[in-house]
Scaffold this active site. Structure first.
Site, PDB file in Angstrom:
ATOM      1  N   ARG A 129      41.970  31.944  35.186  1.00 23.15           N
ATOM      2  CA  ARG A 129      40.982  30.977  35.761  1.00 23.15           C
ATOM      3  C   ARG A 129      39.690  31.614  36.243  1.00 23.15           C
ATOM      4  NH1 ARG A 129      45.503  29.510  39.647  1.00 23.15           N
ATOM      5  NH2 ARG A 129      46.848  27.784  38.544  1.00 23.15           N
ATOM      6  N   CYS A 130      38.507  30.860  36.196  1.00 19.32           N
ATOM      7  CA  CYS A 130      37.416  31.491  36.949  1.00 19.32           C
ATOM      8  C   CYS A 130      37.596  31.511  38.420  1.00 19.32           C
ATOM      9  CB  CYS A 130      36.305  30.760  36.402  1.00 19.32           C
ATOM     10  SG  CYS A 130      36.322  29.122  36.756  1.00 19.32           S
ATOM     11  N   THR A 131      38.478  30.691  38.839  1.00 20.74           N
ATOM     12  CA  THR A 131      38.594  30.472  40.480  1.00 20.74           C
ATOM     13  C   THR A 131      40.041  31.443  40.804  1.00 20.74           C
ATOM     14  OG1 THR A 131      39.804  28.347  39.861  1.00 20.74           O
ATOM     15  CG2 THR A 131      37.532  28.385  40.664  1.00 20.74           C
TER      16      THR A 131
END
Length: 531
Positions: free
Chosen positions: A298-300
């Protein structure tokens, strides 16, 4: 335990996927062909893809330009009713779409269901926004004159998305763009073409006219070439891109040459600060989910846990225990922490990130590192690791702020741990890598939480919650190497897909000049109260 259809001897059929331009599917493949495979069952083809070329992308932009005027003339509340119908259609097909997400990118089925639900939530939110594309009535400084502001669609939006969230993230762009009266050219990720095709067809079923949503199946370099040509031809008015910071820089530079400001949602190296007063079990739970859920893709995803020295060893021990106990493997199983990497390309790249582990680091979390195989096994693995592209979870302690692993987005199931002694040091560490997407702090002290909020530069902050888990009605986006300050989701995304138009209406019957023909009521500026 749930199993795949293929295990029951009824593997889903391979579908053929191609571009959709002006409501018509392209039967040719000027960009060649490719095969999308199930990353959990690498010998199972999901789709045969007929790829477009740069000319296909430009043709899609021309189709979108031709349809935009008529779509914008549809009243916004009626456009939002189309969005409402799309939401209901997606809801009806929730399980089928989630299964396809799991099959094509290996996301655990329970997470895939949540991702599809995010489309429904976004549709529900924007169903009302069609009635709330408010402008303003502004008082004039002159009599017999009225001032107004209006939100106007930008025109044609070219959207390029990654495949780690192959339906949720595109919906953050497509739904508000369409609600605001724009037409769209969307390029899904090349490793999730079947999911992109399915999502587009669900949107079309909601009543979108031909040319309003166009889908180009092509490789990334081809999309960039087509976008460059379309911008030169004046066919694109807004670009949205979700992907790596490196490609985001190139997209930003290209758009800048055409005086456009793209919407960029890029990578992250997201910190999670654990204060000495934190609920450690809660912090470990948050680190486990945000660091290793979706295989850390995930980008997060959590990049580095920044843990106070007084609780550092206990935090590492508890997180190690949870990792060692976690089930990993078949994404259709009910209880897996994560499944395979998105594709073989991502598995190979992850192997390169492991080279950043240095002699002063200590590795925890599994019975090996790198690819999970029969020769490099993982305890508690669900299924046959040789079937897909599975990687060991890797927890690295002893990380320092000048280490490469501390400053690099390691897209995959790898979390580093650093320690700190003073609060100010934690804040500095949380910012020093230059990314600014998401950050979290675990503490029972409101003062710590508020001071961290003021000092950290991320676009999104969590207190006693993980770095992942955006809700559909809050702004999503980052700063620094994570983006250019643009935001998706909620009312804030409206600024990406509308432009403000101001209008003045003078009914005085004579020319009134601003700043000159302005009344000046007399006043006694020398007035003072008597002693």
């Amino acid at each position: 335990m749930r199993t795949t259809d293929a295990r029951e001897g009824t593997a889903p059929a391979t579908r053929t996927v191609t571009s959709i331009v002006g409501g018509k599917t392209h039967e040719d493949s000027p960009g060649g062909t490719m095969r999308s495979v199930n990353p959990a069952r690498k010998h199972e083809a999901v789709a045969e893809v007929l790829l477009g070329d740069a000319g296909t992308f430009v043709a899609a932009c021309r189709a979108a330009r031709g349809a935009q005027g008529d779509w914008a003339s549809v009243p916004a509340p009626i456009r939002s009713q189309v969005i409402k119908k799309i939401g209901r259609i997606v809801e009806r097909n929730k399980e089928a779409l989630a299964r396809l997400v799991t099959r094509e990118i290996g996301k655990p089925y329970t997470e895939a269901l949540g991702e599809v639900q995010e489309i429904v939530d976004t549709c529900d939110f924007f169903t009302g926004e069609g009635r709330r594309l408010y402008g303003q009535t502004v008082p004039s400084e002159m009599p017999d004159k009225q001032l107004f502001t209006f939100r106007m669609p930008v025109g044609v939006a070219a959207i390029i998305t990654a495949g780690n969230f192959p339906v949720a993230v595109p919906s953050w762009y497509l739904i508000p763009a369409l609600t605001c009266g724009n037409t769209v050219v969307w390029k899904p990720a090349e490793y999730s073409p079947a999911v992109g095709d399915a999502l587009a067809k669900l949107f079309q079923a909601g009543g979108l006219p031909d040319g309003v949503l166009n889908v180009v199946q092509c490789e990334g370099k081809t999309a960039f070439e087509g976008l460059e040509m379309a911008l030169e031809e004046g066919l694109v008015d807004k670009v949205g891109f979700t992907g790596s910071s490196e490609v985001g820089r190139e997209i930003g530079a290209l758009c800048g040459r055409h005086l456009q400001s793209p919407c960029l949602e890029l990578g992250g190296k997201n910190p999670l600060v654990v204060m000495p007063d934190a609920d450690l079990d809660l912090a470990v739970e948050g680190a486990l989910f945000s660091g290793f859920g979706t295989a850390g893709q995930r980008c997060t995803s959590l990049g580095t846990a920044i843990v106070h020295e007084s609780v550092h060893d206990e935090f590492v021990a508890r997180l190690t225990s949870r990792l060692e106990e976690a089930a990993i493997g078949d994404p259709m199983a009910d209880d897996v922490l994560y499944g395979p990497m998105l594709s073989e390309r991502f598995a190979d790249r992850f192997a390169g990130f492991l080279d950043m582990i240095e002699d002063h680091h200590t590795v925890h979390g599994s019975t090996g590192t790198g690819r999970i195989t029969h020769e490099n096994p993982r305890e508690n693995f669900v299924g046959d690791p040789e079937e897909g592209f599975f990687c060991h979870p890797t927890l690295v302690s002893g990380v320092k702020p000048d280490d490469e692993v501390f400053n690099t987005e390691t897209f995959g199931p790898l979390v580093s741990v650093a320690s700190f002694s003073a609060f100010e040091e934690a804040v500095e560490l949380s910012n020093s890598h230059g990314y600014g997407l998401s950050a979290a702090i675990y503490t029972r002290d409101a003062t710590n939480a508020l001071r961290f909020r003021g000092g950290n530069r991320a676009g999104m902050l969590s207190v006693n919650n993980s770095t992942s888990g955006a809700e559909a009605h809050l702004p999503f986006g980052g700063n620094g190497k994570s983006g250019n300050g643009s935001r998706l989701s909620g009312i804030w995304v409206l600024d990406q897909f509308t432009r403000w138009q101001s209008m003045n209406w003078d009914f005085a019957g004579k020319l009134q000049k601003a700043q000159m023909d302005v009344a000046d009521l007399p006043a006694d500026l020398d007035f003072t109260l008597p002693d």
